[in-house]
Design a protein around this motif. Sequence first.
Motif, short mmCIF file in Angstrom:
data_model
loop_
_atom_site.label_atom_id
_atom_site.label_comp_id
_atom_site.label_asym_id
_atom_site.label_seq_id
_atom_site.Cartn_x
_atom_site.Cartn_y
_atom_site.Cartn_z
N GLU A 56 0.93 -0.99 -0.13
CA GLU A 56 -0.14 -0.02 0.09
C GLU A 56 0.93 1.35 -0.06
O GLU A 56 0.61 2.34 -0.55
CB GLU A 56 -0.76 0.04 1.20
N LEU A 57 1.89 1.14 0.75
CA LEU A 57 2.92 2.34 0.62
C LEU A 57 3.59 2.51 -0.46
O LEU A 57 3.42 3.66 -1.28
CB LEU A 57 4.04 2.12 1.69
N ILE A 58 3.78 1.47 -1.20
CA ILE A 58 4.27 1.72 -2.66
C ILE A 58 3.42 1.94 -3.64
O ILE A 58 3.56 3.05 -4.43
CB ILE A 58 5.10 0.23 -3.20
N ASP A 59 2.09 1.69 -3.59
CA ASP A 59 1.15 2.28 -4.36
C ASP A 59 0.71 3.59 -4.17
O ASP A 59 0.63 4.26 -5.11
CB ASP A 59 -0.31 1.27 -4.16
N ALA A 60 0.68 4.09 -3.00
CA ALA A 60 0.36 5.22 -2.70
C ALA A 60 1.63 6.18 -2.94
O ALA A 60 1.32 7.49 -3.62
CB ALA A 60 0.33 5.54 -0.98
N TYR A 61 2.55 5.80 -2.80
CA TYR A 61 3.90 6.73 -3.31
C TYR A 61 3.65 7.02 -5.00
O TYR A 61 3.95 7.94 -5.39
CB TYR A 61 5.11 6.06 -2.94
N VAL A 62 3.54 5.75 -5.56
CA VAL A 62 3.56 6.01 -7.08
C VAL A 62 2.38 6.93 -7.61
O VAL A 62 2.26 7.80 -8.14
CB VAL A 62 3.26 4.59 -7.62
N ARG A 63 1.05 6.59 -6.65
CA ARG A 63 -0.05 7.82 -7.21
C ARG A 63 0.36 9.06 -6.77
O ARG A 63 -0.08 9.63 -7.56
CB ARG A 63 -1.46 7.28 -6.09
N MET A 64 1.10 9.54 -5.75
CA MET A 64 1.20 10.85 -5.54
C MET A 64 2.26 11.37 -6.54
O MET A 64 2.38 12.50 -6.81
CB MET A 64 1.92 10.75 -3.93
N ARG A 65 3.23 10.37 -6.87
CA ARG A 65 4.31 10.79 -7.90
C ARG A 65 3.80 11.26 -9.09
O ARG A 65 4.09 11.94 -9.90
CB ARG A 65 5.50 9.75 -7.99
N GLY A 66 2.55 10.68 -9.40
CA GLY A 66 2.01 10.65 -10.91
C GLY A 66 0.88 11.51 -10.52
O GLY A 66 0.10 11.71 -11.71
N GLY A 67 0.58 12.15 -9.55
CA GLY A 67 -0.63 13.09 -9.21
C GLY A 67 -0.90 14.30 -10.44
O GLY A 67 -1.96 14.64 -10.70
N GLY A 68 0.18 14.91 -11.00
CA GLY A 68 0.15 16.04 -11.75
C GLY A 68 0.43 15.70 -12.97
O GLY A 68 0.57 16.37 -13.87
N SER A 69 0.55 14.34 -13.41
CA SER A 69 1.13 14.00 -14.75
C SER A 69 0.19 14.26 -16.19
O SER A 69 0.77 14.39 -16.91
CB SER A 69 1.55 12.43 -14.80
N MET A 88 5.69 8.85 5.56
CA MET A 88 4.40 8.11 5.77
C MET A 88 4.81 6.83 6.55
O MET A 88 3.89 6.44 7.20
CB MET A 88 3.98 7.96 4.34
N ILE A 89 5.92 6.28 6.18
CA ILE A 89 6.46 5.12 6.94
C ILE A 89 6.31 5.47 8.59
O ILE A 89 6.03 4.56 9.21
CB ILE A 89 7.69 4.48 6.45
N ARG A 90 7.00 6.54 8.90
CA ARG A 90 6.99 6.94 10.20
C ARG A 90 5.85 7.07 10.80
O ARG A 90 5.45 6.68 12.13
CB ARG A 90 8.15 8.02 10.33
N ILE A 91 4.77 7.66 10.22
CA ILE A 91 3.78 8.03 10.67
C ILE A 91 2.73 6.62 10.78
O ILE A 91 1.99 6.39 11.83
CB ILE A 91 2.72 8.87 9.66
N ALA A 92 2.79 5.82 9.89
CA ALA A 92 2.12 4.43 9.85
C ALA A 92 2.64 3.59 11.06
O ALA A 92 1.95 2.92 11.82
CB ALA A 92 2.49 3.83 8.57
N GLU A 93 4.10 3.65 11.34
CA GLU A 93 4.75 3.04 12.38
C GLU A 93 4.29 3.65 13.68
O GLU A 93 3.95 2.83 14.72
CB GLU A 93 6.10 3.28 12.36
N VAL A 109 -1.30 2.62 7.24
CA VAL A 109 -0.79 3.20 6.05
C VAL A 109 -1.91 4.17 5.32
O VAL A 109 -1.47 5.14 4.92
CB VAL A 109 -0.34 2.12 4.79
N LEU A 110 -3.05 3.49 5.15
CA LEU A 110 -4.13 4.61 4.47
C LEU A 110 -4.31 5.71 5.35
O LEU A 110 -4.41 7.07 4.91
CB LEU A 110 -5.42 3.86 4.59
N GLU A 111 -4.18 5.68 6.83
CA GLU A 111 -4.41 6.93 7.46
C GLU A 111 -3.25 7.76 7.23
O GLU A 111 -3.29 9.28 7.34
CB GLU A 111 -4.68 6.47 8.89
#
Length: 216
Positions: A56-69, A88-93, A109-111
């Motif tokens: 989920e972290l990987i998917d979220a990061y990819v989505r965020m990277r492509g947010g303005g593409s 985000m990893i530290r927040i999830a932890e 991770v979602l939160e």
Amino acid sequence: RLAPHIVKLYEAPTTNGEAEAAAPVAGAADERFLRDYVAYARHRVHPELADEARQELIDAYVRMRGGGSSRPNRGRSITATPRQLEGMIRIAEALARMRLETRVVRADVLEAVRLMQVATLAAATDATTGLIDMDAINTGRTAADRAIHEGLCRELRRLVAARPRGAAVGVAELRDEMQAQSDEPLDQFAFLKAVQGLAAEDFLTHNERSGTVLRK
């Protein structure tokens, strides 16, 4: 490839049958209990990423990277950096640690992603373009602001260079000349920052008391 590498540093060994939701806690805690709870969680609980949290972290990061593409004229704006992923990893932890859980689950991770988007990415949105520019957080200035500043410095340098070396010229006179060449109102603060920028580059001397600049 970068996101899986960063996430893998925090990954936990695989186990089966993991629950994603913690049981609700009833009642309010007093201050002393809360202080002891936080201290215990901080020093004794060290959550690691479960498989579904990692993905989920990987998917979220990819989505965020492509947010303005899909937007035109993106320039150098991007939507996330490795630093934001680690955040985000530290927040999830931390969310898992609050429940005294040793594994970070997908709900954490979602939160974490939601909090990052609200608290960080929203603050980095360039109001003039609608794009997310992380330099607005890292440097305090958006790409659009930098482009405006560089354009003003270029034009101001041209106007000052047209004067004889050593001849003083009024700041108001330069400002009026620049305004006459533009259909848009000239931002007075941005113009002053351009004057200060050229002074910092030692191209000119700015005498604030007399309101003049002197080409060096």
